[in-house]
Design a protein around this motif. Structure first.
Motif, mmCIF file in Angstrom:
data_model
loop_
_atom_site.group_PDB
_atom_site.id
_atom_site.type_symbol
_atom_site.label_atom_id
_atom_site.label_comp_id
_atom_site.label_asym_id
_atom_site.label_seq_id
_atom_site.Cartn_x
_atom_site.Cartn_y
_atom_site.Cartn_z
ATOM 1 N N MET A 74 3.279 27.856 10.778
ATOM 2 C CA MET A 74 4.311 26.855 11.045
ATOM 3 C C MET A 74 5.604 27.185 10.310
ATOM 4 O O MET A 74 6.695 27.218 10.898
ATOM 5 C CB MET A 74 3.827 25.466 10.632
ATOM 6 C CG MET A 74 4.882 24.376 10.814
ATOM 7 S SD MET A 74 4.440 22.821 10.012
ATOM 8 C CE MET A 74 4.562 23.262 8.266
ATOM 9 N N LEU A 75 5.496 27.465 9.010
ATOM 10 C CA LEU A 75 6.688 27.753 8.214
ATOM 11 C C LEU A 75 7.321 29.081 8.622
ATOM 12 O O LEU A 75 8.548 29.204 8.652
ATOM 13 C CB LEU A 75 6.339 27.775 6.727
ATOM 14 C CG LEU A 75 6.038 26.411 6.108
ATOM 15 C CD1 LEU A 75 5.696 26.556 4.634
ATOM 16 C CD2 LEU A 75 7.224 25.458 6.260
ATOM 17 N N TYR A 76 6.501 30.065 8.961
ATOM 18 C CA TYR A 76 7.034 31.365 9.367
ATOM 19 C C TYR A 76 7.839 31.234 10.655
ATOM 20 O O TYR A 76 8.930 31.797 10.789
ATOM 21 C CB TYR A 76 5.888 32.353 9.549
ATOM 22 C CG TYR A 76 6.341 33.772 9.786
ATOM 23 C CD1 TYR A 76 7.251 34.378 8.927
ATOM 24 C CD2 TYR A 76 5.867 34.501 10.858
ATOM 25 C CE1 TYR A 76 7.673 35.688 9.142
ATOM 26 C CE2 TYR A 76 6.283 35.810 11.073
ATOM 27 C CZ TYR A 76 7.181 36.391 10.206
ATOM 28 O OH TYR A 76 7.602 37.685 10.427
ATOM 29 N N ILE A 77 7.316 30.469 11.606
ATOM 30 C CA ILE A 77 8.025 30.242 12.866
ATOM 31 C C ILE A 77 9.362 29.557 12.613
ATOM 32 O O ILE A 77 10.392 29.944 13.170
ATOM 33 C CB ILE A 77 7.157 29.394 13.822
ATOM 34 C CG1 ILE A 77 5.964 30.219 14.322
ATOM 35 C CG2 ILE A 77 7.974 28.879 15.003
ATOM 36 C CD1 ILE A 77 4.883 29.380 14.966
ATOM 37 N N VAL A 78 9.358 28.540 11.757
ATOM 38 C CA VAL A 78 10.584 27.783 11.481
ATOM 39 C C VAL A 78 11.587 28.612 10.673
ATOM 40 O O VAL A 78 12.784 28.631 10.979
ATOM 41 C CB VAL A 78 10.244 26.475 10.732
ATOM 42 C CG1 VAL A 78 11.511 25.777 10.265
ATOM 43 C CG2 VAL A 78 9.434 25.547 11.641
ATOM 44 N N THR A 80 11.955 31.870 10.472
ATOM 45 C CA THR A 80 12.522 33.021 11.177
ATOM 46 C C THR A 80 13.594 32.617 12.189
ATOM 47 O O THR A 80 14.252 33.488 12.767
ATOM 48 C CB THR A 80 11.430 33.824 11.908
ATOM 49 O OG1 THR A 80 10.637 32.936 12.714
ATOM 50 C CG2 THR A 80 10.542 34.544 10.913
ATOM 51 N N HIS A 126 10.718 22.947 20.535
ATOM 52 C CA HIS A 126 10.096 23.103 19.215
ATOM 53 C C HIS A 126 8.579 22.901 19.297
ATOM 54 O O HIS A 126 7.940 22.615 18.274
ATOM 55 C CB HIS A 126 10.710 22.108 18.234
ATOM 56 C CG HIS A 126 12.205 22.174 18.158
ATOM 57 N ND1 HIS A 126 12.868 23.214 17.543
ATOM 58 C CD2 HIS A 126 13.157 21.350 18.668
ATOM 59 C CE1 HIS A 126 14.178 23.017 17.646
ATOM 60 N NE2 HIS A 126 14.380 21.913 18.319
ATOM 61 N N LEU A 128 6.080 24.930 19.662
ATOM 62 C CA LEU A 128 5.207 25.851 18.923
ATOM 63 C C LEU A 128 5.057 25.416 17.468
ATOM 64 O O LEU A 128 3.937 25.345 16.940
ATOM 65 C CB LEU A 128 5.765 27.281 18.999
ATOM 66 C CG LEU A 128 4.878 28.395 18.429
ATOM 67 C CD1 LEU A 128 3.529 28.423 19.121
ATOM 68 C CD2 LEU A 128 5.569 29.750 18.565
ATOM 69 N N SER A 129 6.173 25.113 16.815
ATOM 70 C CA SER A 129 6.101 24.664 15.416
ATOM 71 C C SER A 129 5.442 23.293 15.316
ATOM 72 O O SER A 129 4.702 23.009 14.358
ATOM 73 C CB SER A 129 7.494 24.632 14.782
ATOM 74 O OG SER A 129 8.359 23.778 15.495
ATOM 75 N N PHE A 132 1.625 23.773 15.500
ATOM 76 C CA PHE A 132 1.067 24.266 14.245
ATOM 77 C C PHE A 132 1.134 23.209 13.146
ATOM 78 O O PHE A 132 0.254 23.151 12.280
ATOM 79 C CB PHE A 132 1.778 25.548 13.808
ATOM 80 C CG PHE A 132 1.237 26.788 14.450
ATOM 81 C CD1 PHE A 132 -0.036 27.255 14.137
ATOM 82 C CD2 PHE A 132 1.978 27.490 15.378
ATOM 83 C CE1 PHE A 132 -0.556 28.389 14.736
ATOM 84 C CE2 PHE A 132 1.469 28.635 15.984
ATOM 85 C CZ PHE A 132 0.199 29.078 15.667
ATOM 86 N N ALA A 133 2.171 22.367 13.177
ATOM 87 C CA ALA A 133 2.267 21.291 12.190
ATOM 88 C C ALA A 133 1.125 20.299 12.366
ATOM 89 O O ALA A 133 0.514 19.844 11.389
ATOM 90 C CB ALA A 133 3.613 20.579 12.315
#
Length: 218
Positions: A74-78, A80, A126, A128-129, A132-133
């Motif tokens: 989640m954090l990696y997607i956000v 980047t 949003h 995808l994030s 994952f969240a």
């Protein structure tokens, strides 16, 4: 193998799912043996397969790891979206607009939220994030439940008082379980971001072309 076969078109997800299930099965059996060994040493009744799958020991161990994976993704997607790393295959280019930055336009093959527009498109922008969240929060909740259950099961076996969820949420044991996994996930992502600057893997989309200069960002 035919390029039109189901396996060829879905081989990456199939192999990854098979590896996950194999490791989960291995975790279950080794965890079951480990837990029963500790129970036997303390003179307590052993657990059957059915009892172990509902035990705090198995639930905590499983969701503790899933939680950290979903948090990492989640954090990696956000991150980047706006952060860059010069020379890394995991980063967007330092300059210019990329396809992923462009505003979506409806077309015959576009996903239905794009055609629908409005709030559906805003959510889909949003999705995808968000997914994952949600997975992280569900796993975090199950990790907490399993950890609390495991702690109370240990306390009962020792004839000690149990605790409540309100008290356990601030217990160092639960947060130690979380932080030890979170830090390892961020280290893994950091490693691929940095190592992909200088190292290559021919044929992998996670790598830059073998002949690309180190300081160029694809």
């Amino acid at each position: 193998m035919s390029k039109n076969s189901f396996f060829y078109r879905n081989s990456l997800s199939i192999v990854l799912l098979a590896l996950m299930l194999s490791c989960l099965l291995g975790q279950f059996f080794t965890g079951w043996k480990t837990e029963n060994k500790e129970l036997a040493e303390n003179g307590n009744a052993l657990l059957s397969f059915g009892q172990y799958i509902h035990s705090g020991h198995f639930i905590q161990a499983t969701f503790e790891n899933w939680e950290s994976e979903f948090l990492q993704m989640m954090l990696y997607i956000v991150l980047t979206v706006s952060l860059r790393q010069k020379g890394s295959s995991e980063s967007k280019s330092l300059e210019g607009e990329e396809d992923v930055d462009k505003e979506p336009k409806p077309h015959p093959k576009a996903p239905w939220p794009v055609k629908k527009g409005g709030i559906w498109l805003k959510l889909y922008n949003h999705s995808l994030s968000i997914a994952f969240a949600i997975l992280f929060l569900l796993s975090f909740g199950m990790h907490f439940y399993g950890s609390l259950k495991d702690y109370n099961e240990e306390q009962i076996s020792k004839e000690q008082p149990t605790t409540t969820a309100i008290h356990y949420i601030s217990d160092s044991r639960f947060w130690f379980e979380s932080f030890q996994n979170w830090q390892s996930e961020f280290l893994a992502v950091f490693s691929i971001v940095i190592l992909s600057i200088w190292l290559r893997e021919k044929g992998s989309p996670e790598s830059k072309p073998v002949d690309m200069p180190h300081d160029e960002t694809p």
